[in-house]
Design a protein around this motif. Structure first.
Motif, PDB file in Angstrom:
ATOM      1  N   TYR B  46      25.821  44.902  39.546  1.00 57.29           N
ATOM      2  CA  TYR B  46      26.826  45.835  40.503  1.00 57.29           C
ATOM      3  C   TYR B  46      25.317  47.739  40.238  1.00 57.29           C
ATOM      4  O   TYR B  46      24.848  47.762  39.754  1.00 57.29           O
ATOM      5  CB  TYR B  46      27.901  46.060  39.851  1.00 57.29           C
ATOM      6  N   GLN B  48      27.332  50.909  39.809  1.00 59.87           N
ATOM      7  CA  GLN B  48      29.072  51.897  39.492  1.00 59.87           C
ATOM      8  C   GLN B  48      29.001  53.284  39.723  1.00 59.87           C
ATOM      9  O   GLN B  48      27.861  53.915  39.870  1.00 59.87           O
ATOM     10  CB  GLN B  48      28.887  51.230  38.070  1.00 59.87           C
ATOM     11  N   THR B  86      34.640  40.396  29.897  1.00 59.47           N
ATOM     12  CA  THR B  86      36.004  40.012  31.115  1.00 59.47           C
ATOM     13  C   THR B  86      36.439  39.306  31.183  1.00 59.47           C
ATOM     14  O   THR B  86      36.100  38.406  30.242  1.00 59.47           O
ATOM     15  CB  THR B  86      34.955  40.381  31.897  1.00 59.47           C
ATOM     16  N   THR B  87      37.625  39.552  31.534  1.00 56.93           N
ATOM     17  CA  THR B  87      38.782  37.720  32.264  1.00 56.93           C
ATOM     18  C   THR B  87      37.089  36.928  32.812  1.00 56.93           C
ATOM     19  O   THR B  87      38.463  35.616  32.424  1.00 56.93           O
ATOM     20  CB  THR B  87      39.375  38.732  33.347  1.00 56.93           C
ATOM     21  N   ARG B 164      32.438  34.361  50.674  1.00 57.16           N
ATOM     22  CA  ARG B 164      33.623  35.316  49.571  1.00 57.16           C
ATOM     23  C   ARG B 164      32.929  34.456  47.809  1.00 57.16           C
ATOM     24  O   ARG B 164      32.558  33.558  47.992  1.00 57.16           O
ATOM     25  CB  ARG B 164      34.595  35.978  49.767  1.00 57.16           C
ATOM     26  N   LYS B 165      33.397  35.557  47.466  1.00 54.78           N
ATOM     27  CA  LYS B 165      32.862  34.575  46.108  1.00 54.78           C
ATOM     28  C   LYS B 165      34.093  33.164  45.506  1.00 54.78           C
ATOM     29  O   LYS B 165      34.757  33.424  46.514  1.00 54.78           O
ATOM     30  CB  LYS B 165      33.843  35.990  45.056  1.00 54.78           C
ATOM     31  N   LYS B 167      35.358  30.946  42.643  1.00 53.45           N
ATOM     32  CA  LYS B 167      35.343  30.806  40.756  1.00 53.45           C
ATOM     33  C   LYS B 167      36.326  29.154  40.624  1.00 53.45           C
ATOM     34  O   LYS B 167      36.915  29.036  41.129  1.00 53.45           O
ATOM     35  CB  LYS B 167      36.222  32.561  40.285  1.00 53.45           C
ATOM     36  N   LEU B 207      43.632  35.967  43.176  1.00 54.22           N
ATOM     37  CA  LEU B 207      44.231  37.199  42.705  1.00 54.22           C
ATOM     38  C   LEU B 207      44.152  38.377  43.730  1.00 54.22           C
ATOM     39  O   LEU B 207      43.507  37.988  45.548  1.00 54.22           O
ATOM     40  CB  LEU B 207      44.383  37.499  41.515  1.00 54.22           C
ATOM     41  N   GLY B 208      43.435  39.546  43.581  1.00 52.13           N
ATOM     42  CA  GLY B 208      43.062  40.978  44.850  1.00 52.13           C
ATOM     43  C   GLY B 208      44.109  40.861  45.652  1.00 52.13           C
ATOM     44  O   GLY B 208      45.253  40.562  44.537  1.00 52.13           O
ATOM     45  N   ARG B 250      38.371  34.912  51.215  1.00 55.17           N
ATOM     46  CA  ARG B 250      39.144  34.018  50.074  1.00 55.17           C
ATOM     47  C   ARG B 250      38.922  32.777  50.547  1.00 55.17           C
ATOM     48  O   ARG B 250      39.994  32.409  51.497  1.00 55.17           O
ATOM     49  CB  ARG B 250      39.564  34.537  48.852  1.00 55.17           C
ATOM     50  N   PRO B 416      37.901  47.702  33.196  1.00 49.56           N
ATOM     51  CA  PRO B 416      37.284  49.340  32.823  1.00 49.56           C
ATOM     52  C   PRO B 416      37.662  50.144  33.607  1.00 49.56           C
ATOM     53  O   PRO B 416      37.954  51.728  33.443  1.00 49.56           O
ATOM     54  CB  PRO B 416      35.757  48.930  33.389  1.00 49.56           C
ATOM     55  N   ASN B 460      42.463  45.022  43.374  1.00 45.26           N
ATOM     56  CA  ASN B 460      40.746  43.939  43.410  1.00 45.26           C
ATOM     57  C   ASN B 460      41.649  42.788  42.035  1.00 45.26           C
ATOM     58  O   ASN B 460      41.270  41.490  41.981  1.00 45.26           O
ATOM     59  CB  ASN B 460      39.624  44.223  43.090  1.00 45.26           C
ATOM     60  N   CYS B 462      40.855  42.610  38.019  1.00 39.45           N
ATOM     61  CA  CYS B 462      40.484  42.023  38.041  1.00 39.45           C
ATOM     62  C   CYS B 462      40.714  42.123  36.254  1.00 39.45           C
ATOM     63  O   CYS B 462      40.550  41.259  36.039  1.00 39.45           O
ATOM     64  CB  CYS B 462      38.806  42.961  37.465  1.00 39.45           C
ATOM     65  N   HIS B 464      43.911  40.878  36.313  1.00 34.56           N
ATOM     66  CA  HIS B 464      44.640  39.712  36.548  1.00 34.56           C
ATOM     67  C   HIS B 464      46.469  40.050  36.649  1.00 34.56           C
ATOM     68  O   HIS B 464      47.347  39.901  35.532  1.00 34.56           O
ATOM     69  CB  HIS B 464      44.905  38.608  36.104  1.00 34.56           C
TER      70      HIS B 464
HETATM   71  C1  HEM Z   1      33.105  47.644  36.999  1.00 35.41           C
HETATM   72  C2  HEM Z   1      32.295  46.976  38.180  1.00 35.41           C
HETATM   73  C3  HEM Z   1      33.834  45.927  38.809  1.00 35.41           C
HETATM   74  C4  HEM Z   1      33.163  45.407  39.908  1.00 35.41           C
HETATM   75  C5  HEM Z   1      32.819  46.093  40.975  1.00 35.41           C
HETATM   76  C6  HEM Z   1      34.298  45.128  40.347  1.00 35.41           C
HETATM   77  C7  HEM Z   1      34.763  44.313  41.247  1.00 35.41           C
HETATM   78  C8  HEM Z   1      35.860  43.298  41.719  1.00 35.41           C
HETATM   79  C9  HEM Z   1      36.254  42.624  43.175  1.00 35.41           C
HETATM   80  C10 HEM Z   1      35.517  43.724  44.580  1.00 35.41           C
HETATM   81  C11 HEM Z   1      37.292  42.147  43.128  1.00 35.41           C
HETATM   82  C12 HEM Z   1      37.820  41.021  44.591  1.00 35.41           C
HETATM   83  C13 HEM Z   1      37.543  40.378  45.023  1.00 35.41           C
HETATM   84  C14 HEM Z   1      38.596  39.626  45.758  1.00 35.41           C
HETATM   85  O1  HEM Z   1      39.428  39.288  45.992  1.00 35.41           O
HETATM   86  O2  HEM Z   1      37.642  39.007  46.739  1.00 35.41           O
HETATM   87  C15 HEM Z   1      37.331  41.357  42.052  1.00 35.41           C
HETATM   88  C16 HEM Z   1      37.640  40.900  41.071  1.00 35.41           C
HETATM   89  C17 HEM Z   1      37.916  40.315  40.227  1.00 35.41           C
HETATM   90  N1  HEM Z   1      37.393  40.923  39.440  1.00 35.41           N
HETATM   91 FE1  HEM Z   1      35.882  42.595  38.718  1.00 35.41          FE
HETATM   92  N2  HEM Z   1      34.871  44.117  39.603  1.00 35.41           N
HETATM   93  C18 HEM Z   1      34.598  44.894  38.530  1.00 35.41           C
HETATM   94  C19 HEM Z   1      34.457  44.413  36.878  1.00 35.41           C
HETATM   95  C20 HEM Z   1      35.249  43.652  37.013  1.00 35.41           C
HETATM   96  C21 HEM Z   1      35.800  43.214  34.820  1.00 35.41           C
HETATM   97  C22 HEM Z   1      35.790  44.018  34.018  1.00 35.41           C
HETATM   98  C23 HEM Z   1      36.760  41.980  35.246  1.00 35.41           C
HETATM   99  C24 HEM Z   1      37.334  41.475  33.636  1.00 35.41           C
HETATM  100  C25 HEM Z   1      37.654  42.118  33.516  1.00 35.41           C
HETATM  101  C26 HEM Z   1      36.605  41.684  36.212  1.00 35.41           C
HETATM  102  C27 HEM Z   1      37.149  40.321  36.513  1.00 35.41           C
HETATM  103  C28 HEM Z   1      37.357  39.780  37.630  1.00 35.41           C
HETATM  104  C29 HEM Z   1      38.870  38.932  38.109  1.00 35.41           C
HETATM  105  C30 HEM Z   1      38.707  38.124  36.971  1.00 35.41           C
HETATM  106  C31 HEM Z   1      38.958  39.325  39.259  1.00 35.41           C
HETATM  107  C32 HEM Z   1      38.935  38.048  39.928  1.00 35.41           C
HETATM  108  C33 HEM Z   1      41.131  38.022  40.904  1.00 35.41           C
HETATM  109  C34 HEM Z   1      40.655  37.508  42.017  1.00 35.41           C
HETATM  110  O3  HEM Z   1      40.802  36.088  41.777  1.00 35.41           O
HETATM  111  O4  HEM Z   1      40.829  37.725  43.948  1.00 35.41           O
HETATM  112  N3  HEM Z   1      35.579  42.157  37.159  1.00 35.41           N
HETATM  113  N4  HEM Z   1      36.602  42.154  41.055  1.00 35.41           N
END
Ligand code: HEM
Ligand code: SF4
Lengths: 158, 552
Positions: B46, B48, B86-87, B164-165, B167, B207-208, B250, B416, B460, B462, B464
């Protein structure tokens, strides 16, 4: 536009993509599916070969029913991130299509190998994205895990 | 744990070379920015607030001591000396330079690690239970299936550009420690009436901005059909998922739009076409991979140890840590130890390079050289002899890795936030410190019992926040950080989405607000009732009344 067939550059390609205005031209034409469906009758007795171009928004059920009525089917990639074309190519293969599957639109280096593995044999690359380096795309990986259209056997059946 | 064979190693090496070439072409101006963006994301990179952020895959949370040392080396050499778990059980580095990333990846490849598909619109790291293989209530160890999915999904030619992503999480038994119901696909290992072991399949969780609990698409799937069924689901999604709006892309949105029954029909029709293809898993392949996850050679006399009981009786701090931070192992005489990355006033999930090296050494000495990461941002040493616990605790304490708060309020899961993440609406780290400072008294936390607090810096999610017993969501109000509080979420087998208690609170009021919430709980609690059960029983009103009562 540079064209690779079976990974090799091809100079003389007889196909032209047409639109509403150029539909009536002679020679071998590729007609977008919707346009083809609207003009199916007038297109049925023309000279030259006829192909269709499909994209992710099209309902391709009728094409899948009888794909071999076409010698070529083009699959259009509207954007880098749009991956529907990969699945479409695999569906065409599964439907028994034996003609050429041609990738058109946003086609560039980093997707060529995946496209080939999904069944594309012709890759039309926009001129500004084409260079000699493009040919390396097919040798970046010598191993793979999954089966696909190039070889249906996953790694555990090889 | 799994060891690469020649094919696995070759693939990762070739991916590093490919990424090096992509980076070179980008820096030379031959690869347009937006295209490189998609490609670098697919390799965990990424860009950042301060620098690029590199996310390295920890497949289903398993690491060897050697891999942990390599991560320490990366943190030391190319970053500012620390990493962030991370989670999704991966590790992130916040400060690498773009030009250095190919070298970092090359270094990691030497220890069988990579960043493949840790981001981007592709199939991500499959996650599972941090106690897989060692916990009594599991039906079967889910890790071999995680590895099988890892291989099948890595560089899958058809699924690299999904809407989209994507998981996937697997739970090995009835107790869900993998948050499987909030994943795009959740797999539960189950036994059917005939006594065969297979998978219950859920789809469409996530989630998100639109949190959804996954729905059952198939009550029972044979093991051999695992990959063909996943391929059918993802092909339908690839073709039909929305691409016009990334917030609606999603699979959960597709499943809700079509309805689970229609979605199931599409998947089953697709599956019918491929269920007898070469995708069928062979018994030989399943047992080959299972062979990497065999139980260790545990010592038969480990259970005869008497020193543990003596230490527990004489040292109350140790006893508290034992109670909170260790878990029963299915082999008597052993425990699983949770290494807390939730030290007082330290960013949650962060770990320094010295700590990484230490944990690696400790795993070698006490836990068969393996380490796991959890979706609550802690680490686990899964196979420690009772007789070694005291010594291990002393060393961990020394290194600030033994805060005896696992499962309590301050075992917070925190992203973060605004300090690092460019997408954040609010900061999270300062608020976490505020909560740490307010709830320092461990005895009070123990009295409160199990509480899961999750805090995300934006929608978003992240961290949960929707499925925390207490969720905190940072929001932006006219340039200021405010925090919305939800109660009643859970990511376990009783998964539920928390509900918002009212308007957001200012950043300096978060801990005080939690104090009020907890006061209501203490007042209303019946005996040892868990916080989440109490919220479910009494509803939100008593909490709302207390939190938003006009000041006197
Ligand atoms: C620092 C840079 C990060 C960016 C730019 C970022 C970006 C994103 C975005 C855009 C989403 C939403 C995606 C969606 O709903 O389609 C997302 C979801 C998620 N991120 Fe991050 N994230 C970052 C860091 C992290 C960190 C540090 C963690 C863990 C602590 C994490 C874990 C997750 C998880 C578990 C989801 C899933 C939630 C879901 O199921 O929708 N991410 N992230
Ligand atoms: S929840 Fe928001 S602020 Fe936190 S890491 Fe994810 S995108 Fe960034």
């Amino acid at each position: 536009m540079p064209l690779l067939i079976n990974r090799e550059p091809v100079e003389n390609d007889s196909w032209t993509l047409v639109d509403e205005d150029t539909l009536q031209q002679s020679g071998d034409i590729i007609v977008p599916l919707a346009l083809y469906q609207e003009n199916q009758d007038s297109l049925s007795n023309r000279e030259g070969h006829l192909a269709v171009q499909v994209s992710g928004d099209d309902n391709i059920d009728t094409v899948l029913e009888n794909p071999n009525q076409f010698p070529l089917i083009a699959v259009f990639f509207p954007a880098v991130r749009d991956g529907r074309g990969f699945s479409i190519a695999r569906l065409l293969k599964r439907a028994g299509f034996t003609g050429q599957i041609r990738a058109t639109g946003d086609v560039s280096h980093d997707r060529l190998d995946f496209m080939t593995r999904c069944g594309f044999d012709a890759l039309e690359i926009p001129a500004d994205r084409y260079s000699e380096e493009v040919h390396n795309a097919f040798s970046e990986f010598s191993v793979r895990y999954q089966g696909a259209e190039d070889d249906s056997r996953p790694v555990y059946r090889q | 744990m799994y060891q690469y064979n020649q094919v696995d190693q070759q693939l990762v090496n070739e991916r590093v070379a490919q990424f090096r070439d992509q980076t070179r072409r980008f820096l030379a101006g031959d690869l347009p920015e937006d295209e490189f963006l998609a490609l670098r994301l697919m390799n965990g990179l990424y860009v950042q607030r301060h620098a690029p952020m590199l996310r390295v895959a920890v497949p289903y949370g398993m690491m060897s001591a050697q891999q942990m040392r390599s991560l320490a080396n990366v943190a030391r050499t190319w970053d500012k000396g620390y990493g962030h778990f991370t989670t999704r059980t991966n590790i992130q580095f916040n400060w690498p330079k773009l030009e250095d990333v190919p070298d970092i990846l090359e270094e990691l490849a030497k220890v069988q690690m990579h960043a493949i598909q840790t981001s981007g619109n592709c199939i991500r790291n499959t996650t599972t239970d941090q106690f897989a293989g060692i916990i009594a209530d599991e039906i079967e160890d889910p890790r071999p299936y995680c590895e099988i999915i890892r291989q099948w999904s890595s560089l899958h030619p058809e699924f690299a550009f999904l809407p989209r992503k994507f998981k996937i999480a697997i739970s090995g038994g009835p107790t869900d420690r993998a948050a499987s119901q909030v994943h795009d696909i959740g797999l539960h290992i189950v036994k059917n009436d005939a006594g065969e072991v297979g998978f219950e399949v859920l789809v469409g969780g996530g989630l998100g901005r639109t949190p959804v609990i996954g729905k059952q698409i198939r009550p029972f799937l044979q093991k051999k059909d695992l990959l063909s069924y996943l391929e059918a689901i993802i092909r339908v999604y690839n073709l039909k998922g929305r691409r016009d709006n990334k917030y609606k892309a999603r699979i959960k949105i597709l499943v809700n739009a079509l309805g689970i029954d229609t979605f199931r029909e599409l998947v089953e029709a697709e599956w019918e076409q491929i269920k007898d293809s070469d995708l069928v898993l062979t018994d030989a392949e399943i047992s080959r991979v299972q062979g990497f996850f065999k139980p260790f050679e545990y010592e038969a006399d480990a259970a005869n140890d008497t020193s543990l009981d003596a230490k527990l009786a004489e040292d109350a701090s140790f006893a508290a840590w034992f109670r909170q931070n260790t878990v029963e192992h299915k082999v008597s005489g052993y425990r699983a130890v949770i290494v807390s990355l939730k030290a007082h006033l330290v960013p949650k999930g962060d770990i320094s390079h010295q700590q990484m090296d230490l944990v690696a050494d400790l795993s070698d000495k006490y836990s068969f050289g393996e380490i796991r990461s959890t979706h609550n941002q802690n680490l686990v040493l899964a196979d420690v002899r009772n007789a070694d616990l005291y010594e291990l605790w002393e060393i961990l304490s020394e290194a600030n890795l033994a805060r005896a708060n696992v499962g309590t309020l301050t075992d917070m899961t925190v992203c973060p936030g605004g300090d690092f993440c460019a997408l954040a609406n609010a900061k999270t780290l300062g608020v976490a410190d505020q909560i740490d400072a307010k709830f320092e008294d461990l005895d009070y936390l123990y009295d409160l019992g199990d509480i899961k607090l999750n805090m995300s810096g934006c929608i978003n999610a992240c961290s949960h926040h929707h499925v925390g017993h207490i969720g905190i969501l940072g929001v932006d109000k006219k340039g200021e950080d405010w925090y919305q509080i939800t109660l009643g979420g859970s990511d376990g087998e009783d998964a539920s989405l928390g509900k918002v208690i009212g308007k957001a609170v200012a950043s300096d009021e978060v801990a005080d607000t939690l104090e009020k919430v907890l006061a209501v709980f203490v007042e209303q609690r019946i005996e040892d009732e868990r916080f989440i059960d109490c919220v479910r029983r009494i509803g939100l009103s008593p909490f709302k009344e207390k939190v938003y009562a006009p000041a006197h």
